[in-house]
Enzyme design. Structure first.
Site, mmCIF file in Angstrom:
data_model
loop_
_atom_site.group_PDB
_atom_site.id
_atom_site.type_symbol
_atom_site.label_atom_id
_atom_site.label_comp_id
_atom_site.label_asym_id
_atom_site.label_seq_id
_atom_site.Cartn_x
_atom_site.Cartn_y
_atom_site.Cartn_z
ATOM 1 N N ASP A 56 1.289 -1.243 -0.184
ATOM 2 C CA ASP A 56 -0.335 -0.127 0.143
ATOM 3 C C ASP A 56 0.818 1.309 -0.338
ATOM 4 O OD1 ASP A 56 -1.898 -1.694 0.380
ATOM 5 O OD2 ASP A 56 -1.795 -1.814 2.336
ATOM 6 N N LYS A 65 2.043 2.096 -5.214
ATOM 7 C CA LYS A 65 2.844 1.599 -5.920
ATOM 8 C C LYS A 65 1.949 2.208 -7.417
ATOM 9 C CE LYS A 65 3.455 -2.378 -4.791
ATOM 10 N NZ LYS A 65 2.843 -1.674 -2.892
ATOM 11 N N HIS A 100 -4.521 -1.655 -6.441
ATOM 12 C CA HIS A 100 -3.861 -0.783 -6.965
ATOM 13 C C HIS A 100 -5.374 1.070 -7.145
ATOM 14 C CE1 HIS A 100 -0.069 -2.705 -7.509
ATOM 15 N NE2 HIS A 100 0.298 -3.115 -6.440
ATOM 16 N N ARG A 151 3.154 -28.773 -5.597
ATOM 17 C CA ARG A 151 3.392 -29.807 -7.275
ATOM 18 C C ARG A 151 1.749 -30.384 -7.780
ATOM 19 N NH1 ARG A 151 8.560 -32.170 -5.702
ATOM 20 N NH2 ARG A 151 7.888 -32.167 -3.908
ATOM 21 N N GLN A 168 2.445 -5.777 -2.960
ATOM 22 C CA GLN A 168 2.683 -6.019 -1.813
ATOM 23 C C GLN A 168 4.216 -4.961 -1.155
ATOM 24 O OE1 GLN A 168 1.143 -9.339 -3.238
ATOM 25 N NE2 GLN A 168 -0.151 -8.783 -2.941
ATOM 26 N N THR A 192 2.533 -12.921 3.097
ATOM 27 C CA THR A 192 1.997 -12.798 2.176
ATOM 28 C C THR A 192 2.592 -14.848 1.672
ATOM 29 O OG1 THR A 192 0.984 -12.753 0.253
ATOM 30 C CG2 THR A 192 2.971 -11.746 0.059
ATOM 31 N N THR A 205 -7.605 -1.202 -0.900
ATOM 32 C CA THR A 205 -8.348 -0.906 -1.503
ATOM 33 C C THR A 205 -9.272 -2.625 -1.654
ATOM 34 O OG1 THR A 205 -6.509 -0.367 -2.385
ATOM 35 C CG2 THR A 205 -8.182 -0.518 -3.425
ATOM 36 N N THR A 206 -8.580 -3.574 -1.294
ATOM 37 C CA THR A 206 -9.282 -5.045 -1.516
ATOM 38 C C THR A 206 -9.812 -5.109 -0.496
ATOM 39 O OG1 THR A 206 -6.643 -5.778 -2.826
ATOM 40 C CG2 THR A 206 -8.016 -6.823 -1.569
ATOM 41 N N ARG A 226 -10.267 -2.785 5.019
ATOM 42 C CA ARG A 226 -10.199 -2.897 6.817
ATOM 43 C C ARG A 226 -8.963 -1.137 7.092
ATOM 44 N NH1 ARG A 226 -6.853 -8.324 7.255
ATOM 45 N NH2 ARG A 226 -6.460 -7.521 4.931
ATOM 46 N N LYS A 286 2.578 10.133 -0.335
ATOM 47 C CA LYS A 286 1.602 11.120 0.791
ATOM 48 C C LYS A 286 2.878 11.562 1.897
ATOM 49 C CE LYS A 286 -2.168 8.402 1.993
ATOM 50 N NZ LYS A 286 -3.195 7.924 2.274
ATOM 51 N N VAL A 333 2.138 14.274 -3.407
ATOM 52 C CA VAL A 333 2.019 15.677 -2.403
ATOM 53 C C VAL A 333 1.126 15.288 -2.543
ATOM 54 C CG1 VAL A 333 4.036 16.808 -2.236
ATOM 55 C CG2 VAL A 333 2.386 17.401 -4.521
HETATM 56 P P1 IMP Z 1 -2.702 -12.580 1.949
HETATM 57 O O1 IMP Z 1 -1.625 -12.267 0.741
HETATM 58 O O2 IMP Z 1 -3.854 -12.633 1.850
HETATM 59 O O3 IMP Z 1 -2.629 -14.498 2.547
HETATM 60 O O4 IMP Z 1 -2.484 -12.039 3.021
HETATM 61 C C1 IMP Z 1 -1.197 -12.354 4.137
HETATM 62 C C2 IMP Z 1 -1.059 -10.869 4.579
HETATM 63 O O5 IMP Z 1 -0.195 -9.602 3.372
HETATM 64 C C3 IMP Z 1 -1.942 -10.061 5.396
HETATM 65 O O6 IMP Z 1 -1.179 -9.554 6.463
HETATM 66 C C4 IMP Z 1 -2.344 -9.168 4.284
HETATM 67 O O7 IMP Z 1 -3.329 -8.573 5.142
HETATM 68 C C5 IMP Z 1 -1.389 -8.674 3.711
HETATM 69 N N1 IMP Z 1 -1.463 -8.337 1.985
HETATM 70 C C6 IMP Z 1 -1.721 -8.735 0.830
HETATM 71 N N2 IMP Z 1 -1.609 -8.437 0.191
HETATM 72 C C7 IMP Z 1 -1.694 -7.034 0.488
HETATM 73 C C8 IMP Z 1 -1.528 -5.716 0.047
HETATM 74 O O8 IMP Z 1 -2.063 -5.856 -1.418
HETATM 75 N N3 IMP Z 1 -1.725 -4.832 0.751
HETATM 76 C C9 IMP Z 1 -1.673 -4.229 1.922
HETATM 77 N N4 IMP Z 1 -1.153 -5.789 2.714
HETATM 78 C C10 IMP Z 1 -1.481 -7.217 1.855
#
Ligand code: IMP
Length: 429
Positions: free
Chosen positions: A13, A16, A41, A144, A225, A240, A304-305, A308, A336, A419
Protein backbone atom coordinates in the site's frame (compact mmCIF):
# COMPACT_ATOMS: atom_id res chain seq x y z
CA UNK A 1 16.68 -2.22 -22.63
CA UNK A 2 16.11 -1.61 -19.74
CA UNK A 3 14.17 -3.49 -17.12
CA UNK A 4 12.97 -1.16 -14.35
CA UNK A 5 11.27 -2.30 -11.16
CA UNK A 6 8.79 -0.55 -8.89
CA UNK A 7 8.76 -2.28 -5.53
CA UNK A 8 7.07 -1.78 -2.18
CA UNK A 9 9.59 -0.94 0.54
CA UNK A 10 7.17 -1.44 3.44
CA UNK A 11 4.11 -3.64 4.17
CA UNK A 12 2.37 -2.88 0.88
CA UNK A 13 0.00 0.00 0.00
CA UNK A 14 2.90 2.40 -0.61
CA UNK A 15 1.23 3.96 -3.66
CA UNK A 16 3.09 1.92 -6.28
CA UNK A 17 0.17 1.97 -8.75
CA UNK A 18 0.40 5.67 -9.48
CA UNK A 19 4.18 5.53 -9.92
CA UNK A 20 3.73 2.66 -12.37
CA UNK A 21 1.07 4.74 -14.07
CA UNK A 22 3.57 7.57 -14.42
CA UNK A 23 6.47 5.44 -15.69
CA UNK A 24 4.24 3.30 -17.92
CA UNK A 25 4.00 6.30 -20.25
CA UNK A 26 7.51 5.39 -21.46
CA UNK A 27 7.23 1.61 -21.03
CA UNK A 28 6.55 -0.87 -23.81
CA UNK A 29 5.61 -3.61 -21.36
CA UNK A 30 4.22 -3.42 -17.82
CA UNK A 31 4.26 -6.70 -15.92
CA UNK A 32 3.01 -8.03 -12.59
CA UNK A 33 5.20 -10.84 -11.24
CA UNK A 34 3.86 -12.06 -7.90
CA UNK A 35 0.73 -12.34 -5.78
CA UNK A 36 -2.79 -12.13 -7.09
CA UNK A 37 -5.91 -10.11 -6.39
CA UNK A 38 -4.82 -9.56 -2.78
CA UNK A 39 -3.22 -6.44 -4.27
CA UNK A 40 -5.18 -3.27 -4.80
CA UNK A 41 -3.79 -0.50 -6.94
CA UNK A 42 -5.65 2.78 -7.17
CA UNK A 43 -4.86 5.17 -10.00
CA UNK A 44 -6.62 8.55 -10.17
CA UNK A 45 -6.88 10.20 -13.59
CA UNK A 46 -8.88 13.44 -13.32
CA UNK A 47 -12.20 12.47 -11.76
CA UNK A 48 -11.77 8.84 -12.86
CA UNK A 49 -10.52 6.37 -10.25
CA UNK A 50 -9.24 3.01 -11.53
CA UNK A 51 -9.10 0.22 -8.94
CA UNK A 52 -6.96 -2.64 -10.15
CA UNK A 53 -6.25 -5.93 -8.41
CA UNK A 54 -4.75 -8.30 -11.00
CA UNK A 55 -4.19 -6.31 -14.15
CA UNK A 56 -1.07 -4.09 -14.26
CA UNK A 57 -1.68 -0.35 -13.91
CA UNK A 58 -0.07 0.12 -17.35
CA UNK A 59 -3.37 -1.00 -18.93
CA UNK A 60 -4.56 2.60 -18.73
CA UNK A 61 -1.96 3.55 -21.38
CA UNK A 62 -3.09 2.29 -24.80
CA UNK A 63 0.45 1.64 -26.15
CA UNK A 64 1.54 -0.66 -23.31
CA UNK A 65 1.51 -4.45 -23.44
CA UNK A 66 0.49 -5.76 -20.01
CA UNK A 67 1.68 -9.08 -18.65
CA UNK A 68 0.62 -11.27 -15.76
CA UNK A 69 3.82 -13.19 -15.06
CA UNK A 70 4.49 -16.80 -14.13
CA UNK A 71 4.95 -15.91 -10.44
CA UNK A 72 1.32 -14.89 -10.04
CA UNK A 73 -1.72 -16.79 -8.78
CA UNK A 74 -4.72 -15.74 -10.85
CA UNK A 75 -8.36 -15.94 -9.91
CA UNK A 76 -9.83 -16.05 -13.43
CA UNK A 77 -13.31 -14.98 -12.30
CA UNK A 78 -11.87 -11.84 -10.72
CA UNK A 79 -9.71 -11.30 -13.80
CA UNK A 80 -12.78 -11.36 -16.05
CA UNK A 81 -14.68 -9.01 -13.71
CA UNK A 82 -11.73 -6.60 -13.88
CA UNK A 83 -11.61 -6.86 -17.69
CA UNK A 84 -15.32 -6.04 -17.88
CA UNK A 85 -15.00 -3.07 -15.50
CA UNK A 86 -12.10 -1.65 -17.53
CA UNK A 87 -14.02 -2.14 -20.78
CA UNK A 88 -16.94 -0.13 -19.36
CA UNK A 89 -14.45 2.68 -18.65
CA UNK A 90 -13.34 2.59 -22.29
CA UNK A 91 -10.00 0.84 -21.76
CA UNK A 92 -8.82 -1.48 -24.57
CA UNK A 93 -8.61 -4.94 -22.97
CA UNK A 94 -8.10 -7.00 -26.12
CA UNK A 95 -5.75 -10.04 -25.98
CA UNK A 96 -3.22 -8.10 -28.10
CA UNK A 97 -2.72 -5.81 -25.09
CA UNK A 98 -2.83 -8.26 -22.25
CA UNK A 99 -1.07 -11.60 -21.78
CA UNK A 100 -1.21 -14.23 -19.03
CA UNK A 101 1.80 -16.50 -18.53
CA UNK A 102 0.96 -20.13 -19.22
CA UNK A 103 3.02 -20.95 -16.11
CA UNK A 104 1.00 -18.71 -13.74
CA UNK A 105 -1.18 -20.66 -11.32
CA UNK A 106 -4.97 -20.68 -11.26
CA UNK A 107 -6.68 -19.66 -8.03
CA UNK A 108 -10.13 -21.17 -7.45
CA UNK A 109 -13.12 -20.83 -5.09
CA UNK A 110 -11.68 -23.85 -3.23
CA UNK A 111 -8.52 -21.84 -2.40
CA UNK A 112 -10.69 -18.98 -1.15
CA UNK A 113 -12.79 -21.30 1.03
CA UNK A 114 -9.62 -22.89 2.47
CA UNK A 115 -8.06 -19.47 3.18
CA UNK A 116 -11.17 -18.44 5.15
CA UNK A 117 -11.40 -21.77 6.98
CA UNK A 118 -7.71 -21.72 7.94
CA UNK A 119 -7.88 -18.13 9.17
CA UNK A 120 -10.95 -18.94 11.31
CA UNK A 121 -9.22 -21.98 12.76
CA UNK A 122 -6.12 -19.94 13.70
CA UNK A 123 -8.31 -17.84 16.04
CA UNK A 124 -6.16 -15.36 17.96
CA UNK A 125 -3.11 -16.38 15.92
CA UNK A 126 -4.68 -15.43 12.61
CA UNK A 127 -2.49 -13.78 9.97
CA UNK A 128 -5.14 -11.33 8.85
CA UNK A 129 -5.01 -12.45 5.22
CA UNK A 130 -7.10 -10.78 2.54
CA UNK A 131 -9.05 -14.08 2.31
CA UNK A 132 -8.49 -14.12 -1.45
CA UNK A 133 -7.11 -17.69 -1.42
CA UNK A 134 -3.50 -16.62 -1.96
CA UNK A 135 -1.82 -18.90 0.61
CA UNK A 136 -3.66 -22.11 -0.41
CA UNK A 137 -2.99 -21.40 -4.13
CA UNK A 138 0.77 -21.13 -3.47
CA UNK A 139 0.57 -24.25 -1.27
CA UNK A 140 -0.77 -26.19 -4.27
CA UNK A 141 1.96 -24.71 -6.48
CA UNK A 142 4.72 -25.75 -4.04
CA UNK A 143 3.12 -29.17 -3.56
CA UNK A 144 3.26 -29.62 -7.35
CA UNK A 145 -0.45 -30.23 -7.67
CA UNK A 146 -1.48 -26.73 -8.82
CA UNK A 147 -3.31 -26.01 -12.08
CA UNK A 148 -1.42 -23.67 -14.37
CA UNK A 149 -3.04 -21.10 -16.65
CA UNK A 150 -1.72 -23.00 -19.69
CA UNK A 151 -4.24 -25.75 -18.90
CA UNK A 152 -6.94 -23.39 -20.20
CA UNK A 153 -5.70 -24.13 -23.75
CA UNK A 154 -7.85 -27.28 -23.50
CA UNK A 155 -11.10 -26.24 -21.78
CA UNK A 156 -12.40 -29.84 -21.37
CA UNK A 157 -9.24 -31.03 -19.65
CA UNK A 158 -9.10 -27.81 -17.61
CA UNK A 159 -12.68 -28.32 -16.42
CA UNK A 160 -11.86 -31.89 -15.37
CA UNK A 161 -8.76 -30.75 -13.45
CA UNK A 162 -10.82 -28.09 -11.69
CA UNK A 163 -13.52 -30.63 -10.76
CA UNK A 164 -10.92 -32.99 -9.27
CA UNK A 165 -9.18 -30.14 -7.43
CA UNK A 166 -12.44 -28.92 -5.86
CA UNK A 167 -13.41 -32.48 -4.90
CA UNK A 168 -10.03 -32.91 -3.16
CA UNK A 169 -10.38 -29.54 -1.39
CA UNK A 170 -13.91 -30.52 -0.27
CA UNK A 171 -12.44 -33.40 1.71
CA UNK A 172 -10.26 -30.94 3.64
CA UNK A 173 -13.07 -28.42 4.03
CA UNK A 174 -15.49 -31.00 5.43
CA UNK A 175 -13.21 -33.30 7.43
CA UNK A 176 -10.58 -30.91 8.78
CA UNK A 177 -12.39 -27.60 8.95
CA UNK A 178 -16.04 -28.68 9.39
CA UNK A 179 -17.11 -26.51 6.45
CA UNK A 180 -19.78 -27.25 3.83
CA UNK A 181 -18.44 -28.65 0.53
CA UNK A 182 -18.35 -26.57 -2.66
CA UNK A 183 -20.29 -27.57 -5.78
CA UNK A 184 -17.46 -29.07 -7.86
CA UNK A 185 -19.67 -29.59 -10.93
CA UNK A 186 -20.94 -26.00 -10.99
CA UNK A 187 -17.42 -24.53 -10.51
CA UNK A 188 -16.03 -26.85 -13.20
CA UNK A 189 -18.74 -25.73 -15.65
CA UNK A 190 -18.01 -22.04 -14.93
CA UNK A 191 -14.27 -22.58 -15.38
CA UNK A 192 -14.90 -24.35 -18.71
CA UNK A 193 -16.52 -21.16 -20.00
CA UNK A 194 -13.75 -19.05 -18.50
CA UNK A 195 -11.08 -21.12 -20.29
CA UNK A 196 -12.81 -20.61 -23.63
CA UNK A 197 -12.83 -16.85 -23.06
CA UNK A 198 -9.29 -16.55 -21.68
CA UNK A 199 -7.47 -18.84 -24.14
CA UNK A 200 -6.47 -15.95 -26.42
CA UNK A 201 -4.79 -14.20 -23.50
CA UNK A 202 -2.31 -17.04 -22.83
CA UNK A 203 1.32 -16.67 -23.88
CA UNK A 204 4.89 -17.58 -23.12
CA UNK A 205 5.37 -14.24 -21.41
CA UNK A 206 9.02 -14.78 -20.42
CA UNK A 207 10.08 -14.92 -24.05
CA UNK A 208 7.95 -11.85 -24.90
CA UNK A 209 9.75 -9.88 -22.19
CA UNK A 210 13.17 -11.17 -23.28
CA UNK A 211 12.49 -10.32 -26.95
CA UNK A 212 11.37 -6.82 -26.00
CA UNK A 213 14.49 -6.21 -23.92
CA UNK A 214 16.76 -7.56 -26.69
CA UNK A 215 15.05 -5.16 -29.10
CA UNK A 216 15.89 -2.22 -26.82
CA UNK A 217 12.38 -1.76 -25.44
CA UNK A 218 11.53 -0.76 -21.87
CA UNK A 219 9.92 -3.18 -19.45
CA UNK A 220 8.44 -2.12 -16.14
CA UNK A 221 8.01 -4.71 -13.39
CA UNK A 222 5.13 -3.62 -11.19
CA UNK A 223 5.43 -4.88 -7.63
CA UNK A 224 2.46 -5.73 -5.47
CA UNK A 225 2.50 -5.98 -1.67
CA UNK A 226 5.84 -4.98 -0.12
CA UNK A 227 9.24 -6.17 1.10
CA UNK A 228 8.10 -6.82 4.68
CA UNK A 229 5.37 -9.15 3.37
CA UNK A 230 7.89 -11.29 1.45
CA UNK A 231 7.60 -14.99 2.33
CA UNK A 232 11.38 -15.20 2.92
CA UNK A 233 12.38 -11.68 3.90
CA UNK A 234 9.24 -10.35 5.62
CA UNK A 235 7.91 -10.55 9.17
CA UNK A 236 7.13 -14.29 8.93
CA UNK A 237 4.55 -15.75 9.47
CA UNK A 238 2.67 -12.43 9.07
CA UNK A 239 3.53 -12.29 5.39
CA UNK A 240 2.00 -13.15 2.05
CA UNK A 241 2.94 -16.38 0.27
CA UNK A 242 5.02 -14.93 -2.57
CA UNK A 243 8.18 -12.85 -3.10
CA UNK A 244 7.31 -9.21 -3.86
CA UNK A 245 10.99 -8.23 -3.83
CA UNK A 246 13.52 -7.65 -6.66
CA UNK A 247 14.73 -11.27 -6.81
CA UNK A 248 11.07 -12.37 -6.86
CA UNK A 249 10.46 -10.10 -9.84
CA UNK A 250 13.11 -11.87 -11.90
CA UNK A 251 11.78 -15.26 -10.87
CA UNK A 252 8.18 -14.26 -11.49
CA UNK A 253 8.87 -12.90 -14.96
CA UNK A 254 11.28 -15.54 -16.20
CA UNK A 255 14.30 -13.35 -16.96
CA UNK A 256 17.77 -12.86 -15.51
CA UNK A 257 19.20 -9.64 -14.02
CA UNK A 258 21.37 -8.49 -16.94
CA UNK A 259 18.88 -5.88 -18.24
CA UNK A 260 18.11 -4.46 -14.83
CA UNK A 261 18.47 -0.68 -14.52
CA UNK A 262 16.33 1.22 -12.01
CA UNK A 263 15.16 -0.56 -8.85
CA UNK A 264 12.75 1.93 -7.36
CA UNK A 265 11.72 1.44 -3.74
CA UNK A 266 8.40 3.11 -2.98
CA UNK A 267 7.85 4.17 0.61
CA UNK A 268 5.18 6.24 2.24
CA UNK A 269 6.32 9.19 4.37
CA UNK A 270 5.00 7.18 7.31
CA UNK A 271 4.41 3.51 8.02
CA UNK A 272 1.21 1.48 7.52
CA UNK A 273 0.27 -2.17 7.75
CA UNK A 274 -2.94 -4.21 7.37
CA UNK A 275 -3.37 -7.54 9.06
CA UNK A 276 -1.59 -8.85 12.11
CA UNK A 277 2.12 -8.87 13.01
CA UNK A 278 4.74 -6.70 14.73
CA UNK A 279 4.91 -2.96 14.03
CA UNK A 280 7.44 -1.14 16.27
CA UNK A 281 6.49 2.44 15.33
CA UNK A 282 2.71 1.92 15.42
CA UNK A 283 0.62 4.81 16.77
CA UNK A 284 -2.60 3.59 18.32
CA UNK A 285 -3.92 6.95 19.56
CA UNK A 286 -5.09 10.19 17.88
CA UNK A 287 -1.80 10.61 15.96
CA UNK A 288 -2.49 7.29 14.20
CA UNK A 289 -6.03 8.50 13.40
CA UNK A 290 -4.56 11.65 11.89
CA UNK A 291 -2.32 9.62 9.56
CA UNK A 292 -5.15 7.21 8.68
CA UNK A 293 -7.79 9.78 7.73
CA UNK A 294 -11.50 9.25 8.20
CA UNK A 295 -12.13 6.94 5.26
CA UNK A 296 -14.14 9.60 3.41
CA UNK A 297 -11.43 9.96 0.73
CA UNK A 298 -10.25 7.11 -1.49
CA UNK A 299 -6.64 7.86 -0.48
CA UNK A 300 -7.33 7.50 3.27
CA UNK A 301 -5.66 4.51 4.92
CA UNK A 302 -8.32 1.87 4.37
CA UNK A 303 -7.54 -1.23 2.27
CA UNK A 304 -8.41 -1.06 -1.45
CA UNK A 305 -9.05 -4.80 -1.46
CA UNK A 306 -10.70 -5.41 1.90
CA UNK A 307 -11.71 -1.94 3.18
CA UNK A 308 -9.96 -2.71 6.49
CA UNK A 309 -8.54 0.31 8.37
CA UNK A 310 -4.75 0.25 8.12
CA UNK A 311 -2.55 0.42 11.19
CA UNK A 312 -0.45 3.62 11.02
CA UNK A 313 2.81 4.77 12.58
CA UNK A 314 5.97 6.84 12.21
CA UNK A 315 8.37 6.18 9.36
CA UNK A 316 10.81 3.38 10.21
CA UNK A 317 14.22 3.90 8.61
CA UNK A 318 15.67 0.74 10.13
CA UNK A 319 13.18 -1.24 8.06
CA UNK A 320 13.69 1.00 5.02
CA UNK A 321 17.45 0.36 5.12
CA UNK A 322 16.70 -3.36 5.39
CA UNK A 323 14.36 -3.16 2.36
CA UNK A 324 17.10 -1.32 0.44
CA UNK A 325 19.51 -4.16 1.17
CA UNK A 326 17.12 -6.98 0.24
CA UNK A 327 16.08 -5.34 -3.03
CA UNK A 328 19.22 -3.43 -3.97
CA UNK A 329 17.22 -0.22 -4.47
CA UNK A 330 18.89 2.34 -6.71
CA UNK A 331 16.47 5.14 -5.66
CA UNK A 332 13.45 5.89 -3.55
CA UNK A 333 10.04 7.37 -4.23
CA UNK A 334 8.37 8.99 -1.24
CA UNK A 335 4.55 9.07 -1.26
CA UNK A 336 1.90 10.91 0.77
CA UNK A 337 4.31 13.53 2.14
CA UNK A 338 1.33 15.95 2.17
CA UNK A 339 -0.33 13.95 4.97
CA UNK A 340 2.40 15.07 7.38
CA UNK A 341 1.63 18.80 6.87
CA UNK A 342 0.59 20.31 10.19
CA UNK A 343 1.82 17.45 12.38
CA UNK A 344 4.44 18.81 14.75
CA UNK A 345 6.83 17.55 15.89
CA UNK A 346 7.48 14.56 13.59
CA UNK A 347 9.27 11.43 14.76
CA UNK A 348 11.34 9.19 12.51
CA UNK A 349 12.71 5.87 13.74
CA UNK A 350 16.44 5.84 13.03
CA UNK A 351 17.55 2.92 15.24
CA UNK A 352 16.23 0.01 17.29
CA UNK A 353 17.19 -0.62 20.88
CA UNK A 354 17.11 -3.84 22.84
CA UNK A 355 18.55 -4.54 26.33
CA UNK A 356 20.22 -1.13 26.41
CA UNK A 357 21.98 -1.61 23.06
CA UNK A 358 20.94 0.37 20.03
CA UNK A 359 21.60 -0.36 16.35
CA UNK A 360 20.76 1.57 13.17
CA UNK A 361 20.44 -1.68 11.24
CA UNK A 362 18.25 -4.71 11.60
CA UNK A 363 20.53 -7.31 13.14
CA UNK A 364 17.86 -9.99 13.17
CA UNK A 365 15.16 -11.28 10.80
CA UNK A 366 12.08 -9.02 10.62
CA UNK A 367 9.90 -11.50 12.51
CA UNK A 368 11.84 -10.45 15.64
CA UNK A 369 11.13 -6.70 15.38
CA UNK A 370 8.37 -6.93 17.99
CA UNK A 371 11.02 -7.19 20.69
CA UNK A 372 12.82 -3.96 19.71
CA UNK A 373 12.09 -0.41 20.87
CA UNK A 374 12.24 2.30 18.21
CA UNK A 375 14.75 5.10 18.77
CA UNK A 376 13.38 8.31 17.29
CA UNK A 377 14.92 11.38 15.71
CA UNK A 378 12.59 14.35 16.19
CA UNK A 379 12.02 16.88 13.41
CA UNK A 380 9.99 20.12 13.65
CA UNK A 381 7.81 19.33 10.62
CA UNK A 382 5.97 22.06 8.67
CA UNK A 383 2.60 23.74 8.88
CA UNK A 384 1.77 24.62 5.26
CA UNK A 385 -0.24 22.43 2.87
CA UNK A 386 2.07 21.22 0.06
CA UNK A 387 -0.38 19.62 -2.38
CA UNK A 388 0.13 22.30 -5.03
CA UNK A 389 3.95 22.33 -4.80
CA UNK A 390 5.67 20.94 -7.94
CA UNK A 391 9.28 21.96 -7.45
CA UNK A 392 11.58 20.60 -4.69
CA UNK A 393 12.92 23.99 -3.66
CA UNK A 394 9.37 25.30 -3.12
CA UNK A 395 8.76 22.74 -0.39
CA UNK A 396 8.78 24.19 3.16
CA UNK A 397 12.16 23.91 4.91
CA UNK A 398 10.75 21.29 7.33
CA UNK A 399 9.67 19.04 4.42
CA UNK A 400 13.06 19.40 2.74
CA UNK A 401 14.73 18.48 6.04
CA UNK A 402 12.48 15.38 6.30
CA UNK A 403 13.48 14.21 2.81
CA UNK A 404 17.17 14.90 3.44
CA UNK A 405 17.08 12.79 6.62
CA UNK A 406 15.68 9.85 4.61
CA UNK A 407 18.38 10.28 1.97
CA UNK A 408 21.20 10.51 4.50
CA UNK A 409 19.99 7.58 6.55
CA UNK A 410 19.43 5.26 3.57
CA UNK A 411 22.23 6.54 1.35
CA UNK A 412 19.74 6.62 -1.54
CA UNK A 413 18.36 9.51 -3.56
CA UNK A 414 14.65 10.32 -3.22
CA UNK A 415 13.87 11.01 -6.88
CA UNK A 416 10.11 11.43 -6.70
CA UNK A 417 7.83 12.77 -3.98
CA UNK A 418 4.05 12.58 -4.16
CA UNK A 419 2.17 15.41 -2.49
CA UNK A 420 -1.44 14.59 -3.34
CA UNK A 421 -3.72 12.00 -4.93
CA UNK A 422 -3.89 13.60 -8.38
CA UNK A 423 -1.76 12.14 -11.17
CA UNK A 424 0.36 15.29 -11.49
CA UNK A 425 0.80 15.88 -7.74
CA UNK A 426 4.41 14.77 -7.97
CA UNK A 427 7.73 16.47 -7.42
CA UNK A 428 10.73 15.23 -9.42
CA UNK A 429 14.12 15.72 -7.82
P1 IMP B 1 -2.59 -12.76 1.87
O1 IMP B 1 -1.64 -12.25 0.87
O2 IMP B 1 -4.03 -12.49 1.52
O3 IMP B 1 -2.34 -14.19 2.24
O4 IMP B 1 -2.35 -11.94 3.25
C1 IMP B 1 -1.16 -12.07 4.02
C2 IMP B 1 -0.78 -10.73 4.64
O5 IMP B 1 -0.38 -9.84 3.62
C3 IMP B 1 -1.91 -10.03 5.41
O6 IMP B 1 -1.36 -9.32 6.49
C4 IMP B 1 -2.45 -9.07 4.38
O7 IMP B 1 -3.09 -7.97 4.99
C5 IMP B 1 -1.17 -8.65 3.68
N1 IMP B 1 -1.39 -8.19 2.29
C6 IMP B 1 -1.58 -8.97 1.20
N2 IMP B 1 -1.69 -8.20 0.10
C7 IMP B 1 -1.54 -6.93 0.50
C8 IMP B 1 -1.52 -5.68 -0.19
O8 IMP B 1 -1.66 -5.58 -1.42
N3 IMP B 1 -1.33 -4.57 0.58
C9 IMP B 1 -1.14 -4.65 1.93
N4 IMP B 1 -1.15 -5.79 2.61
C10 IMP B 1 -1.35 -6.93 1.91
Amino acid sequence: MPLDMILGAQWGDEGKGRITDLLAVKADITARFSGGDNAGHTVTVGSQIYKLHLIPSGIIHPHTLCILGNGMVINPERFIAELDDLKKLGVDISPERLKISRAAHILTPAHIALDGAQESQRGGLKIGTTRRGIGPAYVDKAARRGIRAGAMEKPDTFARLIREHVAAANKLLERIYGQPPLDAEAISARFHQIATRLKPYLADTGSKIAEALEAGKTVLAEGAQGTLLDIDHGSYPYVTSSSPTAPGALLGLGIGPSFLQRIIGVTKAFQTRVGEGPFPTELTGPEGDLLRGTGENPWDEFGTTTGRPRRCGWLDLVLLRYAARVNGFTELTLTKLDILSGISPLQVCTAYSCNGLSSPNLTDTPDAIGSYMPVYTELPGWAEPITSVRSPDKLPAGAQQYIRLIETETNLPVRMVSVGPERDALIHR
